[in-house]
Write a protein that holds these residues in place. Structure first.
Motif, mmCIF file in Angstrom:
data_model
loop_
_atom_site.group_PDB
_atom_site.id
_atom_site.type_symbol
_atom_site.label_atom_id
_atom_site.label_comp_id
_atom_site.label_asym_id
_atom_site.label_seq_id
_atom_site.Cartn_x
_atom_site.Cartn_y
_atom_site.Cartn_z
ATOM 1 N N GLU A 152 0.832 -1.204 0.000
ATOM 2 C CA GLU A 152 0.000 0.000 0.000
ATOM 3 C C GLU A 152 0.864 1.251 0.000
ATOM 4 N N ALA A 153 1.892 1.274 0.863
ATOM 5 C CA ALA A 153 2.786 2.423 0.923
ATOM 6 C C ALA A 153 3.609 2.541 -0.355
ATOM 7 N N LEU A 154 4.059 1.405 -0.888
ATOM 8 C CA LEU A 154 4.862 1.428 -2.114
ATOM 9 C C LEU A 154 4.060 1.978 -3.285
ATOM 10 N N GLU A 155 2.809 1.598 -3.377
ATOM 11 C CA GLU A 155 1.959 2.102 -4.462
ATOM 12 C C GLU A 155 1.807 3.611 -4.376
ATOM 13 N N ALA A 156 1.569 4.125 -3.171
ATOM 14 C CA ALA A 156 1.381 5.566 -2.999
ATOM 15 C C ALA A 156 2.647 6.332 -3.330
ATOM 16 N N VAL A 157 3.791 5.849 -2.841
ATOM 17 C CA VAL A 157 5.059 6.515 -3.135
ATOM 18 C C VAL A 157 5.341 6.496 -4.627
ATOM 19 N N GLY A 158 5.094 5.366 -5.254
ATOM 20 C CA GLY A 158 5.324 5.268 -6.696
ATOM 21 C C GLY A 158 4.473 6.232 -7.491
ATOM 22 N N ARG A 159 3.223 6.389 -7.097
ATOM 23 C CA ARG A 159 2.323 7.309 -7.817
ATOM 24 C C ARG A 159 2.702 8.771 -7.603
ATOM 25 N N CYS A 160 3.139 9.098 -6.399
ATOM 26 C CA CYS A 160 3.331 10.503 -6.020
ATOM 27 C C CYS A 160 4.759 11.010 -6.170
ATOM 28 N N CYS A 161 5.712 10.109 -6.334
ATOM 29 C CA CYS A 161 7.126 10.508 -6.368
ATOM 30 C C CYS A 161 7.748 10.043 -7.682
ATOM 31 N N PRO A 162 7.483 10.757 -8.760
ATOM 32 C CA PRO A 162 7.933 10.310 -10.090
ATOM 33 C C PRO A 162 9.437 10.338 -10.279
ATOM 34 N N LEU A 163 10.175 11.021 -9.396
ATOM 35 C CA LEU A 163 11.627 11.116 -9.540
ATOM 36 C C LEU A 163 12.363 10.001 -8.792
ATOM 37 N N LEU A 164 11.612 9.086 -8.159
ATOM 38 C CA LEU A 164 12.230 8.035 -7.355
ATOM 39 C C LEU A 164 13.139 7.167 -8.218
ATOM 40 N N LYS A 165 14.416 7.090 -7.815
ATOM 41 C CA LYS A 165 15.406 6.311 -8.569
ATOM 42 C C LYS A 165 15.953 5.132 -7.783
ATOM 43 N N SER A 166 15.831 5.185 -6.453
ATOM 44 C CA SER A 166 16.437 4.142 -5.623
ATOM 45 C C SER A 166 15.473 3.713 -4.531
ATOM 46 N N LEU A 167 15.306 2.405 -4.369
ATOM 47 C CA LEU A 167 14.423 1.866 -3.341
ATOM 48 C C LEU A 167 15.089 0.687 -2.647
ATOM 49 N N ASN A 168 15.128 0.749 -1.305
ATOM 50 C CA ASN A 168 15.433 -0.412 -0.472
ATOM 51 C C ASN A 168 14.138 -0.815 0.206
ATOM 52 N N PHE A 169 13.783 -2.086 0.089
ATOM 53 C CA PHE A 169 12.613 -2.583 0.809
ATOM 54 C C PHE A 169 13.005 -3.925 1.410
#
Length: 301
Positions: A152-169
């Protein structure tokens, strides 16, 4: 015969250092040390410690776990540090503390934020991170390790943060019924600009990995260590090797993994537990309460 050295030459007056040199030294201490100690040394240092340029990056990670009993004090200090940045904050790391309310305060005060790191922040929820994602349009790096966050959090961040280049999960791998590929699909469908992805200990299967490779065509670095549901043989393994420049495989060494001190891995073969390498049993020491009593709460400044 040489004359004895002048005692004045043997001891440096730290107050005479150039301002930028003093600032560089203080920045190496970290946010907690500045707020509890350094700013109390003298008036010039206290003034410098209030300069917004000192708070563009706030690192409140707690690798020794020595502040685990002081979550409220840490939250006060974090709010203080964010306020001191006067909107210039671009990088913040929290460990072992943090709430949805604190995260909201950070987002409301930091529209320029580019990097957010959360480690063992169990009081930050999917709803909390989802609710502030739209206030972080410049976010480029998100590092989440051992938190109670999901797709749920990943979907929201992905939709709202188009400049995201790096993710640790990164999570603790464990066996349970459910959608093993939900997080992978959320990444694939909402984070098409990713260049770097770490999924240490994730439950992702071959189908989820296939979705990531399809949905994130710019991916250059992929860390799949301890993703024990994967079978990287045949076409999928060859595709990973061809598409990804820097690839870490499920059984690769974890010697350089920064959270080895308390990572937990359960290996599974034929549906049964084979080994449980849990490094979370170390007993940490505690600091004296006077350490935090030295902190000047913002209400008293």
């Amino acid at each position: 015969m040489d004359s004895p050295p002048d005692p004045a030459d043997e001891f440096r007056n730290w107050l005479e250092l150039p301002r930028d040199v003093t600032a560089s030294i203080l920045l190496r201490l970290g946010a907690v040390e500045i707020l509890t100690s350094a700013q109390r040394v003298c008036s010039p240092w206290r003034k410098l410690c209030k300069d917004p340029s000192m708070w563009r990056a706030v690192d409140m990670r707690n690798p020794d776990n020595k502040w685990e009993d002081y979550e409220l004090e840490l939250e006060w200090m974090c709010r203080d540090a964010v306020d001191r940045s006067c909107g210039q904050l671009i990088d913040i790391n929290l460990e072992n503390f943090g709430t949805d309310e604190l995260l909201r305060h950070i987002a409301d005060s930091s529209s320029q934020l580019k990097r957010l790191g959360l480690v063992r922040c169990f009081s930050i929820s999917d709803k909390g991170l989802s609710g502030v994602a739209a206030k972080l349009p410049l976010l480029e790096e998100l590092a989440i390790s051992y938190c109670s966050l999901s797709k749920e959090a990943l979907e929201a961040v992905g939709r709202c943060c188009p400049l995201l280049k790096s993710l640790n999960f990164n999570i603790r791998w464990h066996m349970r019924n459910g959608d093993y590929d939900g997080e992978a699909v959320a990444i694939a469908e909402n984070m098409s600009e990713l260049r770097r992805l770490q999924l240490f200990g994730n439950k992702v299967t071959n189908e989820g990995l296939q979705a990531i490779l399809d949905g994130c065509p710019h991916l250059e670095s992929l860390d799949l260590r301890r993703c024990l549901n994967l079978t990287l043989a045949g076409d999928l393994g060859r595709r990973c090797a061809q598409q990804i420049k820097h690839l870490r495989l499920p059984h690769d060494s974890t010697d350089d993994y920064e959270f080895n001190d308390y990572c937990s891995v359960v290996d599974v073969s034929g549906g049964s537990v084979v080994s449980d390498d849990d490094y979370d049993y170390e007993e940490y020491g505690h600091v004296d309460i006077e350490y935090f009593e030295a902190y000047d709460h913002p209400d008293n400044q």
